[in-house]
Design an enzyme around this catalytic site. Structure first.
Site, PDB file in Angstrom:
ATOM      1  CG  HIS A 239      -1.599  -1.282   1.484  1.00 27.15           C
ATOM      2  ND1 HIS A 239      -1.117  -2.222   2.384  1.00 27.15           N
ATOM      3  CD2 HIS A 239      -2.709  -1.817   0.929  1.00 27.15           C
ATOM      4  CE1 HIS A 239      -1.917  -3.277   2.385  1.00 27.15           C
ATOM      5  NE2 HIS A 239      -2.887  -3.061   1.514  1.00 27.15           N
TER       6      HIS A 239
ATOM      7  N   GLY B  57      -7.881  12.020   5.976  1.00 26.25           N
ATOM      8  CA  GLY B  57      -8.503  10.910   5.269  1.00 26.25           C
ATOM      9  C   GLY B  57      -8.421  11.098   3.763  1.00 26.25           C
TER      10      GLY B  57
ATOM     11  NE  ARG C 117      -9.081  17.780   4.646  1.00 30.07           N
ATOM     12  CZ  ARG C 117     -10.017  17.020   5.197  1.00 30.07           C
ATOM     13  NH1 ARG C 117      -9.703  16.128   6.107  1.00 30.07           N
ATOM     14  NH2 ARG C 117     -11.270  17.136   4.829  1.00 30.07           N
TER      15      ARG C 117
ATOM     16  NE  ARG D  46      -4.491  -0.939  -2.605  1.00 31.94           N
ATOM     17  CZ  ARG D  46      -5.509  -1.801  -2.732  1.00 31.94           C
ATOM     18  NH1 ARG D  46      -6.753  -1.354  -2.751  1.00 31.94           N
ATOM     19  NH2 ARG D  46      -5.283  -3.102  -2.843  1.00 31.94           N
TER      20      ARG D  46
ATOM     21  NE  ARG E 288      -9.627  10.757  11.576  1.00 27.33           N
ATOM     22  CZ  ARG E 288     -10.111  11.242  10.448  1.00 27.33           C
ATOM     23  NH1 ARG E 288      -9.295  11.544   9.444  1.00 27.33           N
ATOM     24  NH2 ARG E 288     -11.401  11.476  10.307  1.00 27.33           N
ATOM     25  CB  VAL E 289      -5.489  16.849  10.040  1.00 31.94           C
ATOM     26  CG1 VAL E 289      -4.552  17.386  11.106  1.00 31.94           C
ATOM     27  CG2 VAL E 289      -4.665  16.272   8.895  1.00 31.94           C
ATOM     28  N   GLY E 290      -8.839  15.565  10.307  1.00 32.21           N
ATOM     29  CA  GLY E 290     -10.004  15.159   9.548  1.00 32.21           C
ATOM     30  C   GLY E 290     -11.180  16.090   9.721  1.00 32.21           C
ATOM     31  CB  SER E 291     -14.185  16.707   8.035  1.00 28.40           C
ATOM     32  OG  SER E 291     -14.408  15.525   7.285  1.00 28.40           O
TER      33      SER E 291
ATOM     34  CD  GLU F  64     -12.939   9.866  13.834  1.00 30.50           C
ATOM     35  OE1 GLU F  64     -11.959   9.911  13.086  1.00 30.50           O
ATOM     36  OE2 GLU F  64     -13.178   8.882  14.576  1.00 30.50           O
ATOM     37  CG  MET F  65     -16.677   7.456   9.522  1.00 34.40           C
ATOM     38  SD  MET F  65     -17.359   7.078   7.882  1.00 34.40           S
ATOM     39  CE  MET F  65     -17.812   5.359   8.111  1.00 34.40           C
ATOM     40  CD  GLU F  66     -11.697   7.894   8.992  1.00 34.21           C
ATOM     41  OE1 GLU F  66     -12.365   7.519   8.015  1.00 34.21           O
ATOM     42  OE2 GLU F  66     -11.952   8.972   9.600  1.00 34.21           O
TER      43      GLU F  66
ATOM     44  CB  SER G 203     -17.221  18.962   7.709  1.00 34.09           C
ATOM     45  OG  SER G 203     -17.729  17.699   8.112  1.00 34.09           O
ATOM     46  CG  ASP G 204     -21.593  17.132   8.809  1.00 34.64           C
ATOM     47  OD1 ASP G 204     -22.413  16.425   9.424  1.00 34.64           O
ATOM     48  OD2 ASP G 204     -20.454  16.734   8.503  1.00 34.64           O
TER      49      ASP G 204
ATOM     50  NE  ARG H 107     -16.836  17.292   3.304  1.00 36.41           N
ATOM     51  CZ  ARG H 107     -18.025  17.525   2.759  1.00 36.41           C
ATOM     52  NH1 ARG H 107     -18.825  18.426   3.302  1.00 36.41           N
ATOM     53  NH2 ARG H 107     -18.408  16.886   1.674  1.00 36.41           N
TER      54      ARG H 107
END
Length: 235
Positions: A5, A21, A25, A44, A88-91, A179-181, A203-204, A217
Site C-alpha cells: 500500500h 482521510g 487534502r 491506490r 489525524r487531521v479530519g472532518s 468520524e470514522m477512523e 464540517s457539518d 473540506r
C-alpha cells in the site's frame, strides 16, 4: 521497503506525520505548508509527501475512509517506516450544539461501534485515548492562535448512512462529534507504544443540519492544519 500500500523506502517518511482521510487534502497540505516536499507514495492514489515545516522534517499522507483503511496505513507507517507521532487531521459531524461549523474538535478519547479491538483479545472494553503530550501541545497552539476549539470525546463509527438516529444516544453521553477512523488509530498507536492524536474541523452539524461543501473540506480547514503542524514541530 515498500509495502502493498506504500511505495516509500525507509527514510522517506518523517517520524511525525499528519494523516488526513482525503489524499487530496494531503496534497493541499504539502503544497501549501511544506517546503521542498517530495511525494513518496501514489499507490491506490493515496498520496504521501515529506518536506519541512519551519525547518523540521514532517510528512503527510492520506488514509482513506474508515477504520480498516487507517488501520492498514497507520500499522505500516509505525512498523515498516518507524513513524512515532501520528496526527489525524479530519472532518467530523457535530453532535452538540456548541460545536459550530469550523470549530476544531480534539479527541481526548474515541468511542466506537466497531469491533476493531477484538483482535487484541482483551478481557473487556478498551478505552482508546490520545497521547497527552500531543493533545496538550495542540490545545496550547489553538489557544495561542485564538482558534475556536473543544476538547473531549468523539465517536468513531463504522456506519455513515445509519438506519436509526443512534447519534442522539452518544450525544447524551457528551460525545462531541462523529468520524470514522480515530479509534483504530489510537488502538494501533497504543499497541505499538507510539503517540497519536485526532483533531477535526466540524464540517457539518447533525444537530442543526448545517454543512460545508466538499471543496471547503478539502481546501479550507487551515486552522486545524496549522495547529497540527505547529504541534508536529514541537515534539
Amino acid at each position: 521497503m515498500a509495502t502493498p500500500h506504500n511505495a516509500a523506502n525507509m527514510g522517506d517518511i518523517a517520524e511525525t506525520i499528519l494523516l488526513p482521510g482525503d489524499p487530496l487534502r494531503a496534497k493541499v497540505i504539502a503544497e501549501t505548508f511544506l517546503e521542498n516536499s517530495v511525494q513518496f507514495n501514489t499507490v491506490r492514489n493515496m498520496f504521501g509527501y515529506t518536506g519541512t515545516y519551519k525547518g523540521k522534517k514532517v510528512s503527510v499522507m492520506g488514509t482513506g475512509m474508515g477504520m480498516p483503511s487507517i488501520g492498514i496505513y497507520s500499522h505500516e507507517l509505525i512498523h515498516f517506516y518507524g513513524v512515532k507521532n501520528l496526527i489525524r487531521v479530519g472532518s467530523c459531524g457535530a453532535t452538540q450544539e456548541n460545536a459550530k461549523l469550523g470549530t476544531i474538535l480534539m479527541a481526548q478519547g474515541a468511542c466506537t461501534d466497531s469491533n476493531y479491538a477484538h483482535q487484541y483479545q482483551l478481557p473487556g472494553i478498551f478505552s482508546a485515548i490520545a497521547d497527552f503530550t500531543l493533545l496538550k501541545t495542540a490545545q496550547e497552539m489553538a489557544e495561542a492562535e485564538g482558534y475556536p476549539y473543544i476538547v473531549g470525546n468523539i465517536l468513531s463509527s463504522d456506519v455513515f448512512y445509519t438506519e436509526t438516529p443512534e447519534w442522539k444516544q452518544w450525544a447524551k453521553m457528551g460525545v462531541l462529534g462523529i468520524e470514522m477512523e480515530s479509534y483504530a488509530l489510537y488502538c494501533e498507536a497504543a499497541r505499538a507504544g507510539v503517540r497519536a492524536l485526532g483533531i477535526f474541523t466540524v464540517s457539518d452539524s447533525i444537530v442543526t443540519g448545517e454543512a460545508t461543501t466538499a471543496e471547503e473540506r478539502q481546501n479550507k480547514f487551515t486552522n486545524m492544519m496549522k495547529v497540527a503542524l505547529e504541534t508536529a514541530i514541537r515534539l
